[in-house]
Design an enzyme around this catalytic site. Structure first.
Site, short mmCIF file in Angstrom:
data_model
loop_
_atom_site.label_atom_id
_atom_site.label_comp_id
_atom_site.label_asym_id
_atom_site.label_seq_id
_atom_site.Cartn_x
_atom_site.Cartn_y
_atom_site.Cartn_z
N GLY A 106 0.83 -1.20 0.00
CA GLY A 106 0.00 0.00 0.00
C GLY A 106 0.87 1.25 0.00
O GLY A 106 1.95 1.28 -0.59
N SER A 107 0.41 2.28 0.68
CA SER A 107 1.07 3.58 0.62
C SER A 107 2.46 3.61 1.24
O SER A 107 3.20 4.57 1.02
CB SER A 107 0.19 4.64 1.29
#
Length: 698
Positions: A287-288
């Site tokens: 993810g981020s």
């Protein structure tokens, strides 16, 4: 007739000669072999077992040790046994709780004339009580086992062994050949009746005992991480959680925890999922948190600067026919703000300026798509597709942490590289090995894998990732006066080939203090129910761990700025340590800023009472008294010695055994659901004590 008689006499005369000839033939042809066989039949080889090495934490506390248990038999025909038999039976009754007559019946009803088995699985202390009686004919039969002093603490690091003391998981497996040692041997003479005695002429070969292992992890810090992770998983309603910490300069693993966990003393009682070390075996989409790679690539390839503006529009953008969204609309923001606010659109637009091969190579340089080679078994390499395998949307997807998988430890190592000015180091768990006499035979040397990116790039990026904590998505990781940098991450999970927005993993990874990083720490939650955002469920766990770790670190006084130091809190609440091993309890009380007065020196004894009471506010540098139980009798005494409070304590994060033990002291019946550590409890903490309590463990 006479002729026949001469023939018979002649044959009889030759018979002794033939016998002698045959004997000579056997002696010449097979004599040596038969003599060797006779010697072997007249002797036996007895193996002298080698002791498995001990495992210590970095401060020298014992974590895994060998124990000896005894099956007790007797030979009633030995002279003098009958005179002291009743004394033996009475002592065994006191030890085991059975009647003396039961042991007397075993002897009278024995099937063998010279042997009767009276009791199994006696401890060393119990066996010593039997030896002190001086009863002739006692035949103890020792068996060796492995004991993990702190139950589930360190479970996924230490691993466990089988009944033959062969390592099956964790350090026990990874370093099995060093821990095992080599058995010795002793030659015994055997007479015609099969009775063996020591052979004076036989040369004993002494065993070479296994080497001991010293870890890079401290018991106190590990127990803090385990407690806070268990609390975080329970509060978030997550299916599992992982927390790991490392020294970004050296690669030393400082803590590693999984929830749910298991007790390596009885691994068969737990499922394979509970025994799984997800920090190194599970591949997750970052993810981020992967936006670090995108930012590094953009700066290294000089396609963007942190002050450059990127238009994120109304919080969404279509890339290759697929719509990418931000949590909020940010409009035109700088690249620094895109990092701090975790703008998917901003990072993806920046990534389009980067060549696919450059993004791929930078990810490889930062350790993705390859193992970290940590000294733990079962590590996987993750998945990083080559640019030739990318689709039209792969570049933008990979830039925000999709279409790539990594282990939590790989993600942590990449942020350790940022903390270490762009230098990627190899993580490791074992600091040194020692021989049986305690001499160091091998010592780990910190090893840099490669320079992942330039030091000046790291210096530019640290303020951006510090801004994530100060004003971005990880405000809940803040600690007054302590500079922390990091990144949140939320990744939706693929279930049956489709991304599910209601199923996600939430992550926060960071390091502190920014000006001189000493600790890099990651917290991952799987399918949290309360929120899908790493800044909401994982960042608070990071913050609580960091707060509790700071007093245990020797560099702590230099972590805070002067303003924070002048207003620092000089009093805190006394932590709950009842029901915990004394070694952990002492360390946690010390870490909270207090002095300890303990009634016992046995580190494995259990704390049964503490004063002041848990939760009381107390100034630092005051004394906390711990009363512990050092044997079974003391433990039983505690049952009648009711703890003062009539309110339910917070049992969350404790092992099932510890929680049940505490409840038993209050006369409360415990109903257990699941295994591992306590995630939920009824009655809730602070409610009046009831006759029955339900504990839900994970």
């Amino acid at each position: 007739m006479i002729a026949r008689m001469y023939v018979v006499l002649t044959v009889l005369g030759f018979l002794p000669v033939m016998i002698v000839w045959q004997i000579l033939g056997i002696d010449i042809a097979d004599g040596q072999m038969l003599r060797e066989k006779g010697k072997r039949q007249a002797s036996s080889l007895q193996e002298i077992p080698a002791l498995r090495g001990t495992i210590y934490d970095r401060a020298g506390r014992t974590l895994a040790v060998n124990t000896t248990r005894y099956d007790l038999g007797v030979d009633p025909t030995v002279q003098g046994y009958a005179a002291k038999a009743n004394i033996l039976y009475a002592e065994l009754a006191a030890i085991t709780g059975r009647s003396s007559s039961a042991f007397r019946a075993k002897v009278s009803g024995r099937s063998s004339q010279k042997y009767a088995l009276l009791s199994r699985d006696l401890s060393e202390r119990q066996m010593e009580r039997i030896r002190e009686l001086g009863v002739p004919g006692v035949r103890p039969d020792p068996t060796f086992a492995r004991r993990y002093n702190h139950q589930s603490t360190f479970a996924h690091v230490l691993g466990h062994v089988d009944t033959d003391l062969v390592g099956l998981a964790g350090i026990e497996k990874q370093y099995d050949r060093f821990l095992t040692g080599t058995p010795g041997k002793r030659i015994r003479k055997r007479d015609r009746r099969g009775v063996t005695t020591a052979s004076v002429a036989g040369d004993d070969v002494s065993p070479r005992h296994g080497e001991s292992i010293v870890l890079t992890i401290d018991l106190v810090r590990q127990s803090i991480v385990e407690e806070e992770l268990a609390r975080g998983v329970a509060e978030a309603g997550a299916t599992w959680g992982v927390a790991a910490a490392m020294n970004p300069r050296t690669g030393e693993i400082l803590a590693l925890s999984n929830v749910p966990t298991y007790d390596p003393n009885r691994p068969g009682a737990f499922s394979s999922a509970e025994r799984r070390n997800r920090a190194v075996t599970d591949q997750i989409e970052p993810g981020s948190t992967f936006k670090l790679v995108s930012a590094v690539t953009a700066l290294e390839e000089k396609v963007a600067a942190l002050s450059d503006t990127v238009d994120t529009g109304k919080g969404w953008h279509v890339f290759g026919g697929r719509t990418m969204r931000d949590t909020h609309a940010h409009g035109k923001i700088t690249l620094l703000d895109a990092i701090a606010l975790s703008s998917n659109v901003g990072i993806a637009k920046t990534a389009l300026k980067v060549e696919p091969g450059d993004l791929y190579q930078r990810a490889r340089d930062m350790g993705f798509g390859q193992p970290t080679y940590v000294d733990l078994p079962g590590e996987v390499a993750g998945r990083l597709k080559k640019p030739s395998e990318w689709s039209g949307t792969s570049r933008t997807s990979i830039s925000i942490g999709y279409e790539v998988t990594a282990t939590p430890l790989q993600i942590l190592a990449s942020y350790a590289a940022l903390a270490n000015d762009g230098l990627l180091v190899q993580p490791y768990v074992v600091a040194e090995r020692r021989d049986f006499e305690g001499n160091t035979v091998w010592k780990a040397k910190p090893d840099s894998v490669r320079r992942a990116f330039k030091a000046r790039t790291a210096r530019k990026l640290k303020p951006a990732f510090e801004e994530v904590v100060l004003s971005g998505t990880a405000k809940r990781a803040q600690i007054d006066g302590l500079r922390i940098a990091g990144k949140t991450g939320t990744a939706h999970k693929v279930i049956e080939g489709q991304y599910r927005r209601d199923k996600s993993r939430a992550t926060f990874v960071g390091f502190f203090p920014v000006e001189d990083p000493q600790v890099a720490l990651i917290v991952v939650m799987d399918e949290p129910e309360t929120s899908s955002y790493g800044g909401v469920v994982s960042a608070p766990v990071f913050q609580r761990i960091a707060q509790r770790w700071i007093p245990t670190l020797p560099q702590a006084p230099g972590f805070f700025n002067d303003a924070a130091a002048s207003t620092s809190v000089r009093e805190t609440t006394v932590p709950l340590v009842e029901g915990k091993p004394l070694a952990i309890a002492q360390s946690q009380i010390t870490a909270a800023g207090y002095y300890v007065k303990a009634s016992s020196v046995e580190p494995e004894s259990v704390v049964r009472r503490q004063s002041p009471r848990p939760g009381e506010v107390l100034e630092h540098n005051q004394r906390v008294e711990l009363v512990s139980a050092t044997d079974d009798a003391a433990d039983q005494e505690w049952v009648s010695d009711v703890v003062d409070s009539n309110l339910m304590p917070n049992l969350k994060g404790l092992g099932v055994r510890q929680a049940v033990y505490w409840l038993s002291t209050k006369g409360i019946t415990a109903k257990i659901e699941g295994n591992g550590t306590i995630a939920r409890q009824y009655p809730a903490p602070g409610k009046p004590v009831a006759r029955e309590a339900t504990l839900v463990a994970r």
